[in-house]
Design a protein around this motif. Structure first.
Motif, PDB file in Angstrom:
ATOM      1  N   ALA A  43      11.645 103.245 -13.993  1.00  0.00           N
ATOM      2  CA  ALA A  43      11.322 103.452 -12.573  1.00  0.00           C
ATOM      3  C   ALA A  43       9.910 102.962 -12.279  1.00  0.00           C
ATOM      4  CB  ALA A  43      11.452 104.937 -12.242  1.00  0.00           C
ATOM      5  N   THR A  44       9.711 102.525 -11.029  1.00  0.00           N
ATOM      6  CA  THR A  44       8.397 102.060 -10.589  1.00  0.00           C
ATOM      7  C   THR A  44       7.778 103.057  -9.627  1.00  0.00           C
ATOM      8  OG1 THR A  44       9.721 100.073 -10.110  1.00  0.00           O
ATOM      9  CG2 THR A  44       7.407  99.799 -10.147  1.00  0.00           C
ATOM     10  N   PRO A  45       6.516 103.412  -9.848  1.00  0.00           N
ATOM     11  CA  PRO A  45       5.870 104.342  -8.917  1.00  0.00           C
ATOM     12  C   PRO A  45       5.570 103.681  -7.572  1.00  0.00           C
ATOM     13  CG  PRO A  45       4.473 103.927 -10.861  1.00  0.00           C
ATOM     14  CD  PRO A  45       5.691 103.073 -10.976  1.00  0.00           C
ATOM     15  N   PHE A  46       5.756 104.430  -6.491  1.00  0.00           N
ATOM     16  CA  PHE A  46       5.378 104.005  -5.148  1.00  0.00           C
ATOM     17  C   PHE A  46       4.979 105.263  -4.387  1.00  0.00           C
ATOM     18  CE2 PHE A  46       6.522 103.239  -0.648  1.00  0.00           C
ATOM     19  CZ  PHE A  46       5.594 102.249  -0.367  1.00  0.00           C
ATOM     20  N   ILE A  47       3.724 105.331  -4.000  1.00  0.00           N
ATOM     21  CA  ILE A  47       3.132 106.521  -3.384  1.00  0.00           C
ATOM     22  C   ILE A  47       3.426 107.710  -4.308  1.00  0.00           C
ATOM     23  CG2 ILE A  47       2.839 107.884  -1.277  1.00  0.00           C
ATOM     24  CD1 ILE A  47       4.047 105.513   0.291  1.00  0.00           C
ATOM     25  N   HIS A  48       4.217 108.682  -3.859  1.00  0.00           N
ATOM     26  CA  HIS A  48       4.538 109.830  -4.722  1.00  0.00           C
ATOM     27  C   HIS A  48       5.988 109.791  -5.206  1.00  0.00           C
ATOM     28  CE1 HIS A  48       5.265 111.126  -0.545  1.00  0.00           C
ATOM     29  NE2 HIS A  48       6.303 111.754  -1.051  1.00  0.00           N
ATOM     30  N   PHE A  49       6.623 108.631  -5.120  1.00  0.00           N
ATOM     31  CA  PHE A  49       8.003 108.460  -5.562  1.00  0.00           C
ATOM     32  C   PHE A  49       8.064 107.729  -6.895  1.00  0.00           C
ATOM     33  CE2 PHE A  49       8.073 108.163  -0.880  1.00  0.00           C
ATOM     34  CZ  PHE A  49       8.909 109.230  -0.589  1.00  0.00           C
ATOM     35  N   LEU A  50       9.181 107.890  -7.592  1.00  0.00           N
ATOM     36  CA  LEU A  50       9.536 107.020  -8.711  1.00  0.00           C
ATOM     37  C   LEU A  50      10.813 106.313  -8.278  1.00  0.00           C
ATOM     38  CD1 LEU A  50       8.917 109.012 -12.020  1.00  0.00           C
ATOM     39  CD2 LEU A  50       7.766 106.945 -11.202  1.00  0.00           C
ATOM     40  N   CYS A  51      10.749 104.991  -8.175  1.00  0.00           N
ATOM     41  CA  CYS A  51      11.831 104.199  -7.585  1.00  0.00           C
ATOM     42  C   CYS A  51      12.654 103.500  -8.669  1.00  0.00           C
ATOM     43  CB  CYS A  51      11.263 103.161  -6.637  1.00  0.00           C
ATOM     44  SG  CYS A  51      10.194 103.888  -5.360  1.00  0.00           S
ATOM     45  N   VAL A  52      13.954 103.725  -8.604  1.00  0.00           N
ATOM     46  CA  VAL A  52      14.883 103.086  -9.532  1.00  0.00           C
ATOM     47  C   VAL A  52      15.674 102.039  -8.750  1.00  0.00           C
ATOM     48  CG1 VAL A  52      16.882 103.408 -11.046  1.00  0.00           C
ATOM     49  CG2 VAL A  52      15.066 105.141 -10.976  1.00  0.00           C
ATOM     50  N   GLN A  53      15.533 100.792  -9.162  1.00  0.00           N
ATOM     51  CA  GLN A  53      16.211  99.683  -8.497  1.00  0.00           C
ATOM     52  C   GLN A  53      17.651  99.586  -8.983  1.00  0.00           C
ATOM     53  OE1 GLN A  53      14.371  97.476  -6.301  1.00  0.00           O
ATOM     54  NE2 GLN A  53      16.428  96.863  -5.674  1.00  0.00           N
ATOM     55  N   ILE A  54      18.587  99.641  -8.033  1.00  0.00           N
ATOM     56  CA  ILE A  54      20.007  99.461  -8.336  1.00  0.00           C
ATOM     57  C   ILE A  54      20.536  98.463  -7.324  1.00  0.00           C
ATOM     58  CG2 ILE A  54      22.272 100.558  -8.515  1.00  0.00           C
ATOM     59  CD1 ILE A  54      20.880 103.126  -9.298  1.00  0.00           C
ATOM     60  N   GLY A  55      20.747  97.229  -7.774  1.00  0.00           N
ATOM     61  CA  GLY A  55      21.148  96.178  -6.839  1.00  0.00           C
ATOM     62  C   GLY A  55      20.048  95.951  -5.821  1.00  0.00           C
ATOM     63  N   ASP A  56      20.425  95.943  -4.528  1.00  0.00           N
ATOM     64  CA  ASP A  56      19.467  95.728  -3.443  1.00  0.00           C
ATOM     65  C   ASP A  56      18.831  97.026  -2.952  1.00  0.00           C
ATOM     66  OD1 ASP A  56      20.014  92.992  -3.447  1.00  0.00           O
ATOM     67  OD2 ASP A  56      21.550  93.163  -1.899  1.00  0.00           O
ATOM     68  N   THR A  57      19.191  98.135  -3.570  1.00  0.00           N
ATOM     69  CA  THR A  57      18.767  99.457  -3.099  1.00  0.00           C
ATOM     70  C   THR A  57      17.914 100.152  -4.155  1.00  0.00           C
ATOM     71  OG1 THR A  57      20.864  99.634  -1.909  1.00  0.00           O
ATOM     72  CG2 THR A  57      19.660 101.672  -2.256  1.00  0.00           C
ATOM     73  N   THR A  58      16.974 100.978  -3.691  1.00  0.00           N
ATOM     74  CA  THR A  58      16.249 101.826  -4.641  1.00  0.00           C
ATOM     75  C   THR A  58      16.579 103.287  -4.350  1.00  0.00           C
ATOM     76  OG1 THR A  58      14.218 101.974  -3.311  1.00  0.00           O
ATOM     77  CG2 THR A  58      14.308 100.240  -4.999  1.00  0.00           C
ATOM     78  N   LEU A  59      16.697 104.036  -5.431  1.00  0.00           N
ATOM     79  CA  LEU A  59      16.757 105.491  -5.347  1.00  0.00           C
ATOM     80  C   LEU A  59      15.338 105.954  -5.597  1.00  0.00           C
ATOM     81  CD1 LEU A  59      20.012 106.355  -7.353  1.00  0.00           C
ATOM     82  CD2 LEU A  59      19.737 105.950  -4.909  1.00  0.00           C
ATOM     83  N   ASP A  60      14.729 106.564  -4.588  1.00  0.00           N
ATOM     84  CA  ASP A  60      13.326 106.965  -4.654  1.00  0.00           C
ATOM     85  C   ASP A  60      13.266 108.456  -4.985  1.00  0.00           C
ATOM     86  OD1 ASP A  60      13.052 104.370  -3.855  1.00  0.00           O
ATOM     87  OD2 ASP A  60      12.179 104.820  -1.902  1.00  0.00           O
ATOM     88  N   PHE A  61      13.029 108.761  -6.252  1.00  0.00           N
ATOM     89  CA  PHE A  61      13.001 110.145  -6.717  1.00  0.00           C
ATOM     90  C   PHE A  61      11.698 110.812  -6.295  1.00  0.00           C
ATOM     91  CE2 PHE A  61      16.164 108.186  -9.395  1.00  0.00           C
ATOM     92  CZ  PHE A  61      17.150 109.167  -9.473  1.00  0.00           C
ATOM     93  N   CYS A  62      11.840 112.023  -5.777  1.00  0.00           N
ATOM     94  CA  CYS A  62      10.701 112.766  -5.247  1.00  0.00           C
ATOM     95  C   CYS A  62      10.784 114.211  -5.737  1.00  0.00           C
ATOM     96  CB  CYS A  62      10.755 112.719  -3.718  1.00  0.00           C
ATOM     97  SG  CYS A  62       9.397 113.566  -2.915  1.00  0.00           S
ATOM     98  N   ASP A  63       9.681 114.729  -6.266  1.00  0.00           N
ATOM     99  CA  ASP A  63       9.649 116.124  -6.715  1.00  0.00           C
ATOM    100  C   ASP A  63       9.790 117.067  -5.528  1.00  0.00           C
ATOM    101  OD1 ASP A  63       9.325 115.656  -9.437  1.00  0.00           O
ATOM    102  OD2 ASP A  63       7.137 115.611  -9.306  1.00  0.00           O
ATOM    103  N   ALA A  64      10.655 118.047  -5.686  1.00  0.00           N
ATOM    104  CA  ALA A  64      10.827 119.096  -4.678  1.00  0.00           C
ATOM    105  C   ALA A  64      10.347 120.411  -5.285  1.00  0.00           C
ATOM    106  CB  ALA A  64      12.300 119.197  -4.280  1.00  0.00           C
TER     107      ALA A  64
END
Length: 126
Positions: free
Chosen positions: A31-52
């Motif tokens: 995953a790649t960090p972006f602001i406070h997310f960890l982004c997982v690239q899947i095809g043309d879309t990213t799943l941006d994981f965020c701590d809750a």
């Protein structure tokens, strides 16, 4: 321009654990960090994981994969000893489905989101 889903935020208890689980299971780059997310690239879309700081409501994410990718991912699911089901109601534990002439399986990630891999889109025939 055709409309495409670019990203979606996935609230989880621990973004590092959930992102690593998905990238390792699917054989994806880290995953790649972006602001406070960890982004997982899947095809043309990213799943941006965020701590809750709460237990997120479990969501369902389905991924269309090739037969070869299914074999690889399903092999990792079994190797990790993860529970899996053929159905979303969790009544067919330890089985896969064969809807529309393909294969599919459901499993949970660490924050209890319900993931699914399928080799044929539902309703595509078989």
């Amino acid at each position: 321009m055709a409309i495409k889903l670019n990203h979606t935020i996935v609230n989880v208890r621990d973004k590092r654990t959930s992102a690593k689980f998905l990238t390792e299971l699917f054989g994806l780059p880290p995953a790649t960090p972006f602001i406070h997310f960890l982004c997982v690239q899947i095809g043309d879309t990213t799943l941006d994981f965020c701590d809750a700081d709460y237990d997120p409501e479990p969501q369902h994410y389905a991924f269309l994969v090739s037969e070869k990718e299914f074999d690889q991912i399903f092999g990792r699911i079994k190797a990790k000893g993860l529970d899996y089901w053929a159905d979303p109601m969790k009544k067919q534990k330890g089985e896969i489905n064969r809807h529309d002439g393909g294969r599919g399986v459901y499993f949970e990630e660490p924050s209890k989101h319900f993931l699914e891999i399928i080799t044929r889109p539902y309703g595509s025939g078989g």
